[in-house]
Structures are given as structure tokens and as C-alpha cells.
Design an enzyme around this catalytic site. Structure first.
Site, short mmCIF file in Angstrom:
data_model
loop_
_atom_site.label_atom_id
_atom_site.label_comp_id
_atom_site.label_asym_id
_atom_site.label_seq_id
_atom_site.Cartn_x
_atom_site.Cartn_y
_atom_site.Cartn_z
N SER A 19 -6.55 4.71 1.78
CA SER A 19 -6.43 3.26 2.05
C SER A 19 -5.14 2.97 2.81
CB SER A 19 -6.54 2.44 0.76
OG SER A 19 -5.50 2.75 -0.13
N MET A 96 -0.79 14.90 -1.81
CA MET A 96 -0.34 15.23 -3.16
C MET A 96 0.18 16.67 -3.29
SD MET A 96 -0.36 12.43 -4.36
CE MET A 96 -0.95 11.11 -5.38
N HIS A 115 5.73 6.02 -1.87
CA HIS A 115 5.67 6.37 -3.29
C HIS A 115 5.47 5.10 -4.12
CE1 HIS A 115 6.43 8.82 -6.82
NE2 HIS A 115 7.18 7.83 -7.28
C1 GAR Z 1 -0.61 5.53 -2.82
O1 GAR Z 1 -0.44 4.58 -3.84
C2 GAR Z 1 0.69 6.29 -2.63
O2 GAR Z 1 1.82 5.53 -2.90
C3 GAR Z 1 0.52 7.39 -3.64
O3 GAR Z 1 -0.81 7.77 -3.55
C4 GAR Z 1 -1.60 6.63 -3.22
C5 GAR Z 1 -2.52 7.02 -2.10
O4 GAR Z 1 -3.54 6.09 -1.96
N1 GAR Z 1 1.40 8.48 -3.34
C6 GAR Z 1 1.99 9.20 -4.28
O5 GAR Z 1 1.82 9.02 -5.46
C7 GAR Z 1 2.91 10.29 -3.75
N2 GAR Z 1 3.74 10.78 -4.78
P1 GAR Z 1 -4.48 6.09 -0.66
O6 GAR Z 1 -5.06 7.50 -0.50
O7 GAR Z 1 -5.56 5.10 -0.99
O8 GAR Z 1 -3.65 5.68 0.50
#
Ligand code: GAR
Length: 202
Positions: A19, A96, A115
Site C-alpha cells: 500500500s 521485511m 517504520h
Molecule cells: C508499513 O506499515 C511499514 O511501516 C511497515 O510495514 C508496512 C508495510 O505495509 N514496515 C515495517 O514494519 C518495517 N520495519 P505495505 O506493504 O502495505 O506498504
């Protein structure tokens, strides 16, 4: 080295839904935005983010970690691939994996991460859960440069999000993400802009 395109070329690294990737792609559709997404890379074959990139005609590549003997071998391959793509900035958007020094040193001050917490609070994988359980009145999201630590690099921008009574991890994370969709494209724009200016002056 900047590509010949007058905009900064971004590689976006993803593991999941994408997203944030969508928010970044949407921002780049404004002709004044100083960057474009040149390639999307995932360590997860089924990542929805890869399908989203393909839907926008952006090259989308799954790089399988299982094919490499070590984290360093994988990261070396990723770094070589991104050098071939001649990307100017590497954007981690829900990627990740912790990147090893080999990768970080290949792109000094050129890797950004988002983050879901107000760093330096709650680094690592359970940021939303830890904030929720902390009793804090608010948490938020942070865009930062990636260094060799876990979520420790210099902070570029942050937005606060209130923690509401009755919040679950999902409800809180959803509200944090809403803020990420504005914060990250803006930070990428600012960094791309200064990068382009630096290159023009060089
Ligand atoms: C986001 O909330 C980002 O901040 C988090 O993963 C999500 C990805 O969502 N990142 C972490 O936790 C990194 N440590 P998305 O795939 O829908 O963009």
C-alpha cells in the site's frame, strides 16, 4: 550516478501488500514529482505489491532468498542488480529483511525506510504491538535513512498518531498507514530533489 532521466530513479523493495508502494506510485504520477519508480523488487513470490507494480507497467522482480547460501550473498546480488538498473535511491516499503552491511555500504545515504513507530521508540518487527501495549498516548511513523543497525539511521521525517481507547493492532496500524501514505512520498520527494540539485552542482 544519476540516470539520464532528469528525475531520480527509485527502486522500491517490498515484501507484502504494497500500500505504501501504491501511494508512492500515485505521487510519481504528478508530472512535477522529482522521482519515478524504475523497478520493484520483492523477497516474496506472492507479494501483492509485485502485482500492483506490474499493473502500472513497472518492472517487478521476485528475488528468491532460498537460492542464496547466506544473507550476504543475497544482498550482494540485490546490490549488483540495483547498480545495473542504475537506481538513484533505494526505497524500503514494508521490506521485511534486515539488510547486511554489504548492501548498506553499496548505497550510502541512498536507502530510505518507513517504520510504523516514532523511532527511536519501538524499532524492530513488533512496533505497533509494543506501542499499543506501552500505555503511551500516541505513536506514529518515521522515515529514516538506513544504516547498518535495525531502524537506527538518521531520521528524515515523522508524523504522530494518537492511540485510542479500544484500539487493536489492526486499527492502530491502519491509522498509522494512512499517515505513511503522505509522509513517505513527501520525504522521497525532498530527498530526490536535493539529490538532483547536488548532481547539477557537481
Ligand atoms: C508499513 O506499515 C511499514 O511501516 C511497515 O510495514 C508496512 C508495510 O505495509 N514496515 C515495517 O514494519 C518495517 N520495519 P505495505 O506493504 O502495505 O506498504
Amino acid at each position: 550516478m544519476l540516470s539520464t532521466n532528469p528525475k531520480a530513479k527509485l527502486a522500491v523493495l517490498v515484501s507484502g501488500t504494497g500500500s505504501n508502494l501504491e501511494a508512492i506510485i500515485k505521487a510519481t504520477q504528478n508530472s512535477k514529482y522529482p522521482a519515478y519508480v524504475g523497478v520493484v523488487i520483492s523477497d516474496q513470490k506472492e507479494a501483492l505489491a509485485l502485482k500492483k507494480a506490474t499493473a502500472h507497467q513497472i518492472p517487478a522482480v521476485f528475488v528468491n532468498p532460498k537460492l542464496y547460501d547466506s544473507r550476504e550473498a543475497y544482498d550482494q546480488m540485490l546490490a549488483s542488480m540495483l547498480k545495473e538498473y542504475k537506481v538513484d535511491l533505494v526505497i524500503l516499503a514494508g521490506f521485511m529483511r534486515v539488510l547486511s552491511p554489504i548492501f548498506v555500504q553499496a548505497f550510502p545515504k541512498k536507502i530510505l525506510n518507513i517504520h510504523p513507530a516514532l523511532l527511536p521508540k519501538y524499532p524492530g518487527l513488533h512496533a505497533v504491538k509494543e506501542a499499543l501495549e506501552s500505555g503511551d498516548s500516541h505513536t506514529g511513523c518515521t522515515v529514516h535513512f538506513v544504516d547498518e543497525g535495525v531502524d537506527t539511521g538518521p531520521i528524515i521525517a515523522q508524523t504522530q498518531v494518537s492511540i485510542k481507547k479500544g484500539d487493536t493492532q489492526d486499527s492502530l496500524h491502519a491509522r498509522i498507514k494512512e499517515q505513511e501514505y503522505t509522509l513517505y512520498p513527501k520525504a522521497i520527494s525532498d530527498i530526490s530533489h536535493s539529490l538532483l540539485i547536488q548532481k547539477l552542482k557537481a
